[in-house]
Structures are given as structure tokens and as C-alpha cells.
Design an enzyme around this catalytic site. Structure first.
Site, mmCIF file in Angstrom:
data_model
loop_
_atom_site.group_PDB
_atom_site.id
_atom_site.type_symbol
_atom_site.label_atom_id
_atom_site.label_comp_id
_atom_site.label_asym_id
_atom_site.label_seq_id
_atom_site.Cartn_x
_atom_site.Cartn_y
_atom_site.Cartn_z
ATOM 1 N N GLY A 249 0.833 -1.195 0.000
ATOM 2 C CA GLY A 249 0.000 0.000 0.000
ATOM 3 C C GLY A 249 0.868 1.246 0.000
ATOM 4 O O GLY A 249 0.746 2.096 -0.871
ATOM 5 N N ILE A 474 -1.137 -5.560 4.772
ATOM 6 C CA ILE A 474 -0.777 -5.047 3.440
ATOM 7 C C ILE A 474 0.553 -5.635 2.969
ATOM 8 O O ILE A 474 1.216 -5.088 2.095
ATOM 9 C CB ILE A 474 -0.750 -3.502 3.422
ATOM 10 C CG1 ILE A 474 0.231 -2.938 4.454
ATOM 11 C CG2 ILE A 474 -2.142 -2.952 3.694
ATOM 12 C CD1 ILE A 474 0.391 -1.405 4.359
ATOM 13 N N GLY A 517 -0.301 -0.323 13.043
ATOM 14 C CA GLY A 517 -1.017 -1.595 13.050
ATOM 15 C C GLY A 517 -0.619 -2.563 14.138
ATOM 16 O O GLY A 517 -1.466 -3.058 14.888
ATOM 17 N N ASN A 623 7.911 -10.217 15.750
ATOM 18 C CA ASN A 623 8.365 -11.327 14.914
ATOM 19 C C ASN A 623 9.629 -10.844 14.207
ATOM 20 O O ASN A 623 9.579 -9.913 13.407
ATOM 21 C CB ASN A 623 7.285 -11.713 13.897
ATOM 22 C CG ASN A 623 7.728 -12.818 12.939
ATOM 23 O OD1 ASN A 623 8.887 -12.862 12.504
ATOM 24 N ND2 ASN A 623 6.817 -13.705 12.588
ATOM 25 N N LYS A 625 11.388 -11.961 11.906
ATOM 26 C CA LYS A 625 11.478 -12.095 10.449
ATOM 27 C C LYS A 625 10.640 -11.035 9.743
ATOM 28 O O LYS A 625 11.130 -10.336 8.850
ATOM 29 C CB LYS A 625 11.027 -13.497 10.016
ATOM 30 C CG LYS A 625 11.150 -13.722 8.520
ATOM 31 C CD LYS A 625 10.704 -15.120 8.110
ATOM 32 C CE LYS A 625 11.875 -16.076 8.095
ATOM 33 N NZ LYS A 625 11.483 -17.431 7.660
ATOM 34 N N GLN A 630 10.383 -5.762 6.946
ATOM 35 C CA GLN A 630 9.935 -4.374 6.856
ATOM 36 C C GLN A 630 11.121 -3.427 6.748
ATOM 37 O O GLN A 630 11.122 -2.483 5.969
ATOM 38 C CB GLN A 630 9.109 -4.008 8.095
ATOM 39 C CG GLN A 630 7.748 -4.662 8.148
ATOM 40 C CD GLN A 630 6.890 -4.187 7.013
ATOM 41 O OE1 GLN A 630 6.458 -3.044 6.983
ATOM 42 N NE2 GLN A 630 6.661 -5.038 6.059
ATOM 43 N N GLY A 694 5.633 0.935 16.291
ATOM 44 C CA GLY A 694 5.525 0.651 14.861
ATOM 45 C C GLY A 694 6.888 0.617 14.202
ATOM 46 O O GLY A 694 7.729 1.473 14.451
ATOM 47 N N GLU A 697 7.663 1.867 8.988
ATOM 48 C CA GLU A 697 8.164 3.023 8.241
ATOM 49 C C GLU A 697 9.534 3.499 8.696
ATOM 50 O O GLU A 697 10.070 4.457 8.143
ATOM 51 C CB GLU A 697 7.155 4.171 8.352
ATOM 52 C CG GLU A 697 5.841 3.866 7.655
ATOM 53 C CD GLU A 697 4.738 4.830 8.041
ATOM 54 O OE1 GLU A 697 4.520 5.022 9.256
ATOM 55 O OE2 GLU A 697 4.098 5.396 7.143
#
Ligand code: MOS
Length: 738
Positions: A249, A474, A517, A623, A625, A630, A694, A697
Site C-alpha cells: 500500500g 498489506i 497496526g 516477529n 522475520k 519491513q 511501529g 516506516e
């Protein structure tokens, strides 16, 4: 039973650390991974095919017709040729269409007059046909007359405004610059960028009575349902959005978008399911772009190497009337010390593709430029770049005075420097291998951290656990981490946990955006599981804290039961997590450090990134992994930002020139070196019930600066207009030689 927590007080209990299952944090594979790699996960545009397999062969296809002027009004549509194409049903210009995607979290999307053209490529009508091919052919044959108006196409000269909330200053920066023992005043430019998600937008809508179902690629389905309802003028309860699998996304799917509204309108009108996919080219023209930026950074340093002043002025752009503007200075407020501070934020009003959130809006370009400037200052002042940053970490938020919820920048810088061998590499100086000049650079990574309200339902039965929420995945790993949280809390192996996401009929999750999220929906999942644990504990006559759930068994003191024997009917609980007063008392951020080694070809100006290292802290890592993936993705975006990404608008007509992946360059496998990611151990009591923050990003923030700083180290060239393409490097090399 709803376990509702208003998060007013930090939670430092770190309860997940003492659960017995030991599955949290583990690098387990994505639970939906096999479905994706085997093609069984059905994406939005594939929904039409899956309808076919359900014997619904009546699906129609729509293609949006694009404006071919930058500003004006559609005066007439000549649809005769389009309608003559075999299989074409209709050309729609319905007053309920929208021309811009809604912004993230908007929850509204009033119809926007599509006959009013605000940029080249804007959707102005929809052609509906029996096949995708016929619709696409016919869309090209619609002849449009416009009454054109003068367009603003140059962000540098367009009229601008200064949104009041985004200006701030304290002390006297001009005086600090005058009195500084070393100072820097430098301007950088970053180009427009596209989200360029692998999966283009697509939407399939059908009606049953007065209720519409939309299958599409969207990040925040509960909010998107409200937006679609707003556009259509119907009650939100009449809309169901399904978005179980999303191929990336990066902000482009945050809000409801033109294809969704068009599909719903056409499906209602024609009484059949209608699928509207965007072509790759439309993806670049219709989805939000990241604004280009012009950023002036001023830094004042005293004789001890301490920053006394920071100025960050940004000029960004968006269409007239749009409230979003790239929040370039978001992290500048608190990254470094200095009592004299000034932030100016200017928005130029242009007739270009609408700007919106793209991959870490703000810091992706803002931290990158701040970190480029810090490198320049370090060089001028003769201080090691890592050292300059370490010296200038503030004790608390330098503007609000609030404490940090946690602060890991120094640890990240030290750990990264150590792992990269920074000091010895810098002492060794520039290396040469034939035509290639080799150097290294670094940058800090900083990204604000948010929490959002979220609801998740958890059901424990003899079969296992089911998790349900309208939250989306996403491609980030949401399915997997929610599975791990419930497995950990309830002592059930992850294979026996089923997670259902991306359906607005389920309890309202936060959606995916702004890296909210994991911590938000994870906290809600935790709360639901805690409630189920309480129910189990009361059956066993013990306190919830004394209950151990492991491998499908419940143990309490010296009594142990098979879980299946305890549960005669399923135990159901909903977790409702709401950020309360806790977050307002602190500055919450994630932290990291980037290091890169590059080789610059002194003959061709080509840059090869040889290695990248990122060290990150984001509270509890759920996690290893999925978190690492990310970060690798973010760092790859940073590499692309430094070297290749550039969305080019034609200066005469404003159309997007680089509107496919042949012309809009992003890194390919061959461009990406081995990327190493290391996480620091951290628990943040302000990160909800999981002590997590988070991470989606963080990886992009500053990564490009490490690459560009390494280029300077290798060859002495500072590229202040991104990306650093070979022509710019060569010009710099030639300038130096001359
Ligand atoms: Mo993000 S750019 O908030 O999806």
C-alpha cells in the site's frame, strides 16, 4: 464480553515476557505466505475470476477515462466511437464519482465534481464493458472537449500558503547562526515520488438490495467503508468492504479511491458486479504522490560541538484546497538539541497529481535531508559524524519539554558503528579499486510513533483459536504477529490459530497506516486474550496471573487440565484498545542508525551500493522475520530515493512522464546489496500492552542519507538535488577537477 482499555497509564508489566509459550518475537514464517507464493491468495483484481468460479459470469469491467489537460472543465463527452466498440455497455459521468482518493483516516469522501479538472490524468468518466479489453479500447475513444484554464505546474513558482499549525519557532535562530563557531545553511531538493505498490489498485463492487459489497485493495477498510458511503450518499452500514490480501500500500491505499466509487456507482446502475482496475500508468496518475520538497536547513554549532540552533524550512506542494501537506519537519522538532529553533512550512498550490501519504510521510524525506545536513556540518566542524549526533541527543523533547517514552538513538549509533567497523573504516579513508572510489556514510533513523484505537475478537474453542478484525495485512505480517500474540497468551501452537482480517463485518481494527497496526491491534488482541485467560482462571479457581497456558494445557498451582476439557463451548472475548492520556505525556518515537558503503565510478558517475546496515529500536519486536523484512524494504526504498526514484511531471502540460516501472526507476535485485538489520532489545511501557512500537516506516527514514553521505566520502561530491543520478555525480566530479 469486551475488555476495554483506555490507555491512560504506561504498562511496564511486560507480561508477554513471562508467558510460557515462547512464540512471541520468534522469526516464524508468514502464516499466509504459502497462499501468496502459490497464487491461492485472491487479490482485488482476481476477485472477478473468483466470482466466475462461483458461476457468477455476469461481471462487467470498467476503465476510468483520464483528463488530458491540467486544468479546466469538461464541456462535452463524445461517446459515439466508444459505444460502438463491441461489448461496451455505457460511458458514465455520474455526479457521485470522486476524482481524488480520500486521505488516510479521513472517514469521509464527499463526491467531487469530475468534470472539474485539477490535473492531467484525473479520472473524468468510466467506460463499462463486457471485457477489460473492450473497456480499455473504448476509454481511448472517448472524445472530450474542455474549457481550459491556466494551470500552475511549477511548484517553485506557484502561489503558496503557510498552514498555521505547521509553523513554529523558539529563541532567536538568526542570532544563534551569527554567534555560532560553525554553521551551515544549505538547501536540498527531493522530487515527487510514487507509492508504486506491486499490486495496482482495483475494485469490484456488487449490490444486494440496498447494500453494496466492495472487494478492493485498501489499507483501512472500516474507514474506507465510511468514505465509500459518504461518496455514494448512503448509510455506512450499507457498505461492506473486503480486503483480505493487499500487494503493498505504502499510503496509496489509505483512503477510498476513484476506482472504488466508480465500481459501486456502475454496479448499481447496471445491476451487475463491476470491476474497475487501474492500469499501471493510471496508478501513477491517480494514486497520491509524495510531494517534491525544497528544504533549507540551518544548523548552528558552538565551540564544544553542541547544536545551539536548528532551522528547517520546507516548501512542498498539493492541489488547491487539499489539507494534506508532506510533514517534512515531523521529527526535526525533537531529534537534536538546540534552544534556538525555527520551522517554516509552505505549501505551493499546483495542478499536479494530488499529494498524500507515501511511505513514512514526512521523515522519509525530512530526516533524510536533516541527516545530509548533519554530515555536511560534521565535515565543516571536523567532528566525526557519529560523534556529532551522539553529542546532540536531547535529554527531553527540546520543544515541548516532555520526556521521551524511550530513547535508543545513542545505543543504535554505537551498536551500528561497532558492527559496521565505522571508526577503522573512516580512519582508513577513501579506497580505490580501478575506476571505483569506495567510501562509507551514516545517518540516524527517526520516526514518530502513534497508537490508534482498535477492536479484535478472539474465540477459543476445542479446535483452537480464531482472531477476527477488520484490520488489514498489506504485506507487513499482521496475520502472523496477531497469530503469535494469541498463541503466546493462550498456550496454543500458532498452527491452530486462524486469523481473519480485512472485512468490515468484523470488529473495527485500526487499519494499516502510519505504522500503527502492530502495536494497536496487537494490544487489542492481547486484551481479548487476557479476558479469555480470566475466564479460564475463574473456572480453575485461580488468579489470571497464576494461570499457565502451554501446549494446549492449563496449569494452575499443582492442577493441570487439558484445555479442550475445560471449554465446553467456545470462549469469546473482544479486546478494545483505545489510546488514552498516556501518549500525550511523552514524546514517542522509534530510533535507529544507518550505515552504508558505496562505490562510485569516476568515469561514468555510476554508484553501486556495496552494503547497508540498519540498527533499529521499536520496542518489543513481535516477529523478528517480518520486522526485518519491513526494515529491509524500507532501506531499499532509501537506496531508491538516493539514487533513482523520481516522478517527473511534464513542465508544459503537467502529465506524469515517468508513469510506469520502466521509466520510474526503483531498485531491482541487482541494485540491492546484502542488507543487514539488527534490532536492539527494548520494551516501551508507552507502547500499549505489548510494549511495542511501529516499525513499518522506520527503515526508510534516513537510509538515503547514509548512501548519499557515503557517496561524498567516496568521491567528494555532495548531490543536493535527489536522486544522485550519474549525470549529477559526473558534474560534481568534473567541477572538482576543474
Ligand atoms: Mo502509510 S504512508 O501511513 O501507509
Amino acid at each position: 464480553m469486551t475488555a476495554h482499555l483506555i490507555f491512560d497509564e504506561p504498562d511496564g508489566r511486560n507480561r508477554l515476557d513471562s508467558m510460557a509459550q515462547d512464540v512471541i518475537g520468534r522469526p516464524i514464517d508468514r502464516s499466509e505466505g504459502a497462499l501468496k507464493v502459490s497464487g491461492r491468495a485472491v487479490y482485488a483484481a482476481e476477485q472477478a475470476t473468483s466470482l466466475w468460479s462461483e458461476q457468477r459470469t455476469d461481471c462487467l469491467f470498467g476503465i476510468l477515462v483520464r483528463a488530458t489537460v491540467a486544468r479546466g472543465r469538461v464541456t462535452s463527452l463524445d461517446t459515439a466511437d466508444a459505444l460502438a466498440v463491441s461489448g461496451v455497455r455505457e460511458v458514465l459521468q455520474d455526479p457521485r464519482l470522486v476524482r481524488h482518493p480520500a486521505q488516510g483516516m479521513a472517514r469521509k469522501s464527499p463526491p467531487q465534481e469530475v468534470a472539474d479538472v485539477g490535473c492531467f490524468g484525473q479520472p473524468i468518466a468510466l467506460v463499462v464493458a463486457d471485457s477489460f479489453e473492450a473497456a480499455r479500447e473504448a476509454a481511448r475513444l472517448v472524445r472530450v472537449d474542455y474549457e481550459t484554464a491556466a494551470a500552475e505546474l511549477d511548484p517553485a513558482s506557484a502561489p503558496s500558503d503557510l498552514p498555521e499549525k505547521k509553523q513554529s519557532s523558539q529563541g532567536d535562530l538568526d542570532a544563534a547562526m551569527r554567534d555560532a563557531s560553525e554553521s551551515l545553511d544549505v538547501t536540498y531538493r527531493t522530487p515527487s515520488m510514487a507509492a508504486a505498490a506491486m499490486e495496482p489498485h482495483a475494485a469490484l463492487a456488487w449490490w444486494e438490495g440496498d447494500r453494496v459489497t466492495l472487494c478492493g485493495a485498501y489499507q483501512m477498510v472500516s474507514q474506507n467503508a465510511e468514505e465509500l458511503a459518504d461518496a455514494l450518499g448512503i448509510a455506512p452500514e450499507k457498505v461492506r468492504v473486503l480486503s483480505p490480501y493487499i500487494g503493498g500500500g505504502f499510503g496509496s491505499k489509505l483512503g477510498i479511491a476513484p476506482e472504488a466509487v466508480a465500481a459501486a456507482v456502475a454496479a448499481e446502475r447496471l445491476g451487475r458486479p463491476v470491476m474497475v482496475p487501474l492500469t499501471r500508468q493510471q496508478e501513477f496518475e491517480i494514486a497520491h504522490r509524495r510531494s517534491e520538497t525544497e528544504q533549507r536547513v540551518r544548523l548552528a554549532l558552538d565551540a564544544d560541538g553542541l547544536l545551539t540552533g536548528i532551522g528547517h524550512e520546507a516548501r512542498v506542494s498539493n492541489q488547491p484546497g487539499e489539507t494534506f501537506s508532506e510533514p517534512v519537519q515531523q521529527a526535526t522538532h525533537y531529534t537534536y538539541r538546540g534552544e534556538h529553533r525555527s520551522i517554516r512550512h509552505e505549501v505551493a498550490r499546483v495542478n499536479l497529481t494530488c499529494a498524500g501519504s507515501v511511505r513514512a510521510p514526512g521523515e522519509a524525506v525530512g530526516v533524510t535531508v536533516l541527516e545530509l545536513a548533519m554530515d555536511e556540518l560534521a565535515e565543516k566542524a571536523g567532528i566525526d559524524p557519529v560523534e556529532l549526533r551522539l553529542k546532540n541527543i536531547p535529554e527531553c523533547d527540546p520543544e515541548s519539554g516532555k520526556p521521551f517514552s524511550s530513547h535508543m538513538l545513542a545505543e543504535a549509533l554505537r551498536e551500528g558503528a561497532d558492527r559496521f567497523g565505522w571508526t577503522s573504516r573512516r580512519q582508513r579513508g577513501r579506497q580505490r579499486a580501478g575506476e571505483w572510489l569506495i567510501g562509507c556514510g551514516m545517518a540516524a533513523a527517526v520516526r514518530v510513533n502513534f497508537l490508534h484505537k482498535a477492536r479484535v475478537r478472539v474465540t477459543l474453542s476445542g479446535e483452537g483459536v480464531t482472531i477476527e478484525s477488520s484490520m488489514t495485512d498489506i504485506g507487513t505480517g499482521t496475520y502472523t504477529i496477531l497469530t503469535q500474540i494469541a498463541a503466546e497468551m493462550l498456550g496454543i501452537p500458532p498452527e491452530r490459530v486462524t486469523t481473519r482480517l480485512g472485512d468490515t463485518d468484523l470488529p473495527e481494527g485500526s487499519g494499516s497506516g502510519g505504522s500503527i497496526g502492530a502495536a494497536s491491534n496487537g494490544s487489542a488482541t492481547y486484551l481479548a486474550c487476557e479476558e479469555i485467560r480470566r475466564q479460564l482462571a475463574s473456572r480453575l479457581g485461580c488468579a489470571e496471573e497464576d494461570l499457565t497456558l502451554k501446549d494446549g494445557r492449563a496449569t494452575c498451582g499443582n492442577r493441570s487440565h487439558d484445555l479442550a476439557e475445560l471449554i465446553h463451548e467456545p470462549l469469546v472475548a473482544e479486546g478494545f484498545f483505545e489510546p488514552g492520556k498516556a501518549m500525550g505525556r511523552v514524546r514517542s518515537s522509534t530510533w535507529g542508525a544507518h550505515f552504508a558503503e558505496v562505490a562510485v565510478n569516476e568515469v561514468t558517475g555510476e554508484v553501486r551500493v556495496r552494503s547497508m546496515l540498519g540498527v533499529f529500536a521499536a520496542g518489543r519486536i513481535l516477529n523478528e522475520k517480518t520486522a526485518r523484512s519491513q526494515c529491509i524494504g524500507g532501506m531499499t526504498f532509501g537506496l531508491g530515493m538516493a539514487l533513482m526514484e523520481e516522478m517527473v511531471h511534464d513542465g508544459r502540460h503537467g502529465h506524469v512522464v515517468s508513469r510506469d516501472l520502466a521509466n520510474y526507476h526503483i531498485p531491482t535485485n541487482a541494485d540491492v546489496p546484502r542488507i543487514e538489520v539488527h534490532f536492539l532489545h527494548e520494551r516501551d511501557a508507552y507502547g500499549g500492552t505489548l510494549q511495542a512500537k511501529g516499525i513499518g516506516e522506520l527503515g526508510i527514514c534516513g537510509a538515503g542519507a547514509a548512501v548519499l553521505n557515503a557517496i561524498h566520502d567516496a568521491c567528494g561530491v555532495r548531490v543536493r538535488e535527489l536522486p544522485a543520478t550519474p549525470d549529477k555525480i559526473l558534474a560534481g566530479l568534473c567541477g572538482m577537477q576543474g
